[in-house]
Scaffold this active site. Structure first.
Site, PDB file in Angstrom:
ATOM      1  CB  CYS A 134      30.651  24.313 -13.142  1.00 52.89           C
ATOM      2  SG  CYS A 134      28.920  24.555 -13.524  1.00 52.89           S
ATOM      3  CG  HIS A 247      28.069  19.873 -11.878  1.00 54.36           C
ATOM      4  ND1 HIS A 247      27.055  20.142 -10.984  1.00 54.36           N
ATOM      5  CD2 HIS A 247      28.253  21.022 -12.583  1.00 54.36           C
ATOM      6  CE1 HIS A 247      26.658  21.404 -11.141  1.00 54.36           C
ATOM      7  NE2 HIS A 247      27.372  21.961 -12.094  1.00 54.36           N
TER       8      HIS A 247
HETATM    9  N1  LIG Z   1      27.059  27.884  -9.030  1.00 52.14           N
HETATM   10  C1  LIG Z   1      27.994  27.337  -9.815  1.00 52.14           C
HETATM   11  O1  LIG Z   1      28.329  26.123  -9.729  1.00 52.14           O
HETATM   12  C2  LIG Z   1      28.690  28.174 -10.830  1.00 52.14           C
HETATM   13  C3  LIG Z   1      29.780  27.624 -11.482  1.00 52.14           C
HETATM   14  C4  LIG Z   1      30.452  28.390 -12.438  1.00 52.14           C
HETATM   15  C5  LIG Z   1      30.001  29.645 -12.709  1.00 52.14           C
HETATM   16  N2  LIG Z   1      28.918  30.174 -12.067  1.00 52.14           N
HETATM   17  C6  LIG Z   1      28.505  31.548 -12.404  1.00 52.14           C
HETATM   18  O2  LIG Z   1      28.797  32.383 -11.291  1.00 52.14           O
HETATM   19  C7  LIG Z   1      27.812  33.426 -11.208  1.00 52.14           C
HETATM   20  C8  LIG Z   1      27.165  33.420  -9.829  1.00 52.14           C
HETATM   21  O3  LIG Z   1      26.572  32.166  -9.589  1.00 52.14           O
HETATM   22  P1  LIG Z   1      26.064  31.721  -8.147  1.00 52.14           P
HETATM   23  O4  LIG Z   1      25.709  30.302  -8.314  1.00 52.14           O
HETATM   24  O5  LIG Z   1      27.026  32.113  -7.085  1.00 52.14           O
HETATM   25  O6  LIG Z   1      24.724  32.604  -8.007  1.00 52.14           O
HETATM   26  P2  LIG Z   1      23.952  33.125  -6.674  1.00 52.14           P
HETATM   27  O7  LIG Z   1      24.118  32.175  -5.554  1.00 52.14           O
HETATM   28  O8  LIG Z   1      22.586  33.438  -7.143  1.00 52.14           O
HETATM   29  O9  LIG Z   1      24.714  34.480  -6.296  1.00 52.14           O
HETATM   30  C9  LIG Z   1      24.637  35.639  -7.090  1.00 52.14           C
HETATM   31  C10 LIG Z   1      25.510  36.729  -6.490  1.00 52.14           C
HETATM   32  O10 LIG Z   1      25.494  37.851  -7.365  1.00 52.14           O
HETATM   33  C11 LIG Z   1      25.107  39.007  -6.633  1.00 52.14           C
HETATM   34  N3  LIG Z   1      24.382  39.953  -7.474  1.00 52.14           N
HETATM   35  C12 LIG Z   1      23.287  39.696  -8.225  1.00 52.14           C
HETATM   36  N4  LIG Z   1      22.885  40.824  -8.857  1.00 52.14           N
HETATM   37  C13 LIG Z   1      23.741  41.795  -8.471  1.00 52.14           C
HETATM   38  C14 LIG Z   1      23.859  43.184  -8.771  1.00 52.14           C
HETATM   39  N5  LIG Z   1      23.014  43.800  -9.602  1.00 52.14           N
HETATM   40  N6  LIG Z   1      24.876  43.883  -8.205  1.00 52.14           N
HETATM   41  C15 LIG Z   1      25.747  43.270  -7.373  1.00 52.14           C
HETATM   42  N7  LIG Z   1      25.686  41.962  -7.046  1.00 52.14           N
HETATM   43  C16 LIG Z   1      24.698  41.237  -7.603  1.00 52.14           C
HETATM   44  C17 LIG Z   1      24.242  38.468  -5.517  1.00 52.14           C
HETATM   45  O11 LIG Z   1      24.184  39.437  -4.480  1.00 52.14           O
HETATM   46  P3  LIG Z   1      22.877  39.549  -3.509  1.00 52.14           P
HETATM   47  O12 LIG Z   1      23.017  38.404  -2.537  1.00 52.14           O
HETATM   48  O13 LIG Z   1      23.082  40.879  -2.882  1.00 52.14           O
HETATM   49  O14 LIG Z   1      21.681  39.438  -4.375  1.00 52.14           O
HETATM   50  C18 LIG Z   1      25.035  37.224  -5.125  1.00 52.14           C
HETATM   51  O15 LIG Z   1      26.142  37.584  -4.328  1.00 52.14           O
HETATM   52  C19 LIG Z   1      26.845  33.162 -12.373  1.00 52.14           C
HETATM   53  O16 LIG Z   1      27.272  33.932 -13.481  1.00 52.14           O
HETATM   54  C20 LIG Z   1      27.031  31.699 -12.654  1.00 52.14           C
HETATM   55  O17 LIG Z   1      26.716  31.365 -13.975  1.00 52.14           O
HETATM   56  C21 LIG Z   1      28.263  29.464 -11.122  1.00 52.14           C
END
Ligand SMILES: NC(=O)c1ccc[n+]([C@@H]2O[C@H](COP(=O)([O-])OP(=O)(O)OC[C@H]3O[C@@H](n4cnc5c(N)ncnc54)[C@H](OP(=O)(O)O)[C@@H]3O)[C@@H](O)[C@H]2O)c1
Length: 339
Positions: A134, A247
């Site tokens: 991001c 950010h």
């Molecule tokens: N947040 C940002 O600004 C941002 C920006 C760019 C990239 N990212 C990337 O995007 C990804 C997700 O980030 P996030 O911020 O959205 O995280 P988050 O809020 O913690 O969400 C994680 C998601 O992944 C699912 N998940 C986790 N383990 C799983 C499994 N074993 N099988 C299936 N689903 C699973 C979770 O499902 P449950 O709810 O069922 O646990 C939830 O839907 C990461 O790789 C992060 O680095 C994030």
């Protein structure tokens, strides 16, 4: 199975209950992406959760190796280990994977794409396409036109990153800690190693042997890959701040060619995806709270570097869950279905 153009597509959001996944669902609806069937996938923890999409109720299903049959696109945002484990099954089933995690970004044969910068990196028959980090996305949208005109030699960047960049749990943690401090209640830090409320943490992701964090090195390596120039020097410091969404970044750019703030203001004002907000005399400059929910990358405080020639400073703000994640991924899918 080769990708073929259709009127509507079957799309999966992997990690649908997360901070990014939720934005994927609303952004797909807002942009009216041509969807036949939307499949929402997450872990067994999310069984029973439903989301509204275009007036319909869509249940969350458990992600398995066989989840991808008949899907044209799989938008992954469930962390790098989930992407590594399941993206190959999606590709095998014929889906185009657009992956928000860091799993594949630096792999030589995997394109790392920001539509305003390097849309031509998307191959005719894509398998996996990586969505950059991001903080890198919002910076390269601004660096790209500057590099094209003035050739960038060096970038010094400090980030002020919101807690939503660490997912849903971090949003909850900032809320709990903020009220905890104000109401003198006890709490423990779970997502971060220290209290984030009323604090700044110069620590995002793990520390590496060179003293930089993994987040900082993502900004170095991904910037070079997206701009297609390994000679660009990047010196980053990544900081987590107690802000919920968007950010902010302080950026200093040194160029080969003579550069001026006045010219750069005009150049950025005419560049795609960028909105210049730069009237300091009116107290107008980009703010995290204004960028939340918006598509653009906002730039302001554009000024000549008083300490050296051929260098400028500016301030860049964007919604990390939108342009930094969900929107960028959906823009990539839009490029594929429209070409
Ligand atoms: N947040 C940002 O600004 C941002 C920006 C760019 C990239 N990212 C990337 O995007 C990804 C997700 O980030 P996030 O911020 O959205 O995280 P988050 O809020 O913690 O969400 C994680 C998601 O992944 C699912 N998940 C986790 N383990 C799983 C499994 N074993 N099988 C299936 N689903 C699973 C979770 O499902 P449950 O709810 O069922 O646990 C939830 O839907 C990461 O790789 C992060 O680095 C994030």
């Amino acid at each position: 199975m080769a990708f073929s153009k259709k009127e509507k597509y079957n799309v999966a959001v992997v990690g649908a209950t997360g901070a990014v996944g939720r934005r994927m669902i609303t952004t797909l609806e807002e942009r009216n992406f041509p969807i036949e069937r939307l499949v929402l996938l997450a872990s067994p923890r999310s069984i029973g959760i439903t989301f509204k999409f275009k007036g319909r109720t869509v249940p969350v299903e458990i992600l398995t190796e066989t989840s991808f049959a008949g899907l044209d696109f799989a938008l992954f945002s469930a962390g790098a280990s989930v992407s590594r484990q399941y993206a190959p099954f999606a590709v095998q089933a014929g889906s185009i994977v657009i992956d928000n995690s860091s799993a594949f970004r630096m792999e030589k044969d995997i394109p790392l794409v920001v539509p305003e910068v390097n849309p031509d990196a998307i191959p005719d028959q894509p398998g996996i396409i990586a969505n950059p980090n991001c903080s890198t996305i919002q910076m390269v949208v601004v660096l790209h036109p500057i590099h094209a005109r003035y050739r960038i030699k060096r970038v010094v960047v400090s980030t002020y990153q919101s807690v939503s960049g660490s997912g849903q749990k971090a949003i909850a943690e900032l809320t709990t800690q903020t009220t905890g401090v104000l109401e003198s209640k006890d709490f423990i830090a779970q997502v971060y190693p220290h209290q984030i409320a009323f604090n700044c943490l110069p620590h995002i992701d793990i520390f590496l042997d060179n003293g930089y964090t993994k987040e900082e090195m993502k900004m170095v390596n991904e910037t070079r890959k997206i701009l297609g120039d390994d000679s660009i020097q990047v010196s980053p410091t990544s900081v987590r701040v107690p802000v919920f969404y968007s950010h902010s970044e302080s950026v200093n750019v040194e160029t080969e060619e003579p550069i001026s703030a006045e010219e750069v203001k005009k150049l950025l004002g005419d560049s795609p995806g960028i909105q210049v907000v730069d009237r300091p005399e009116q107290n107008e400059y980009p703010l995290a709270i204004d960028a939340e929910g918006k598509d653009a990358v906002f730039v302001g405080r554009i000024r000549d570097d008083i300490s050296r020639d051929k260098a400028i400073n500016f301030w860049v703000v964007s919604d990390n869950l939108r342009k930094g994640a969900a929107l960028n991924a959906i823009q990539i899918a839009e490029l594929i279905v429209r070409r």
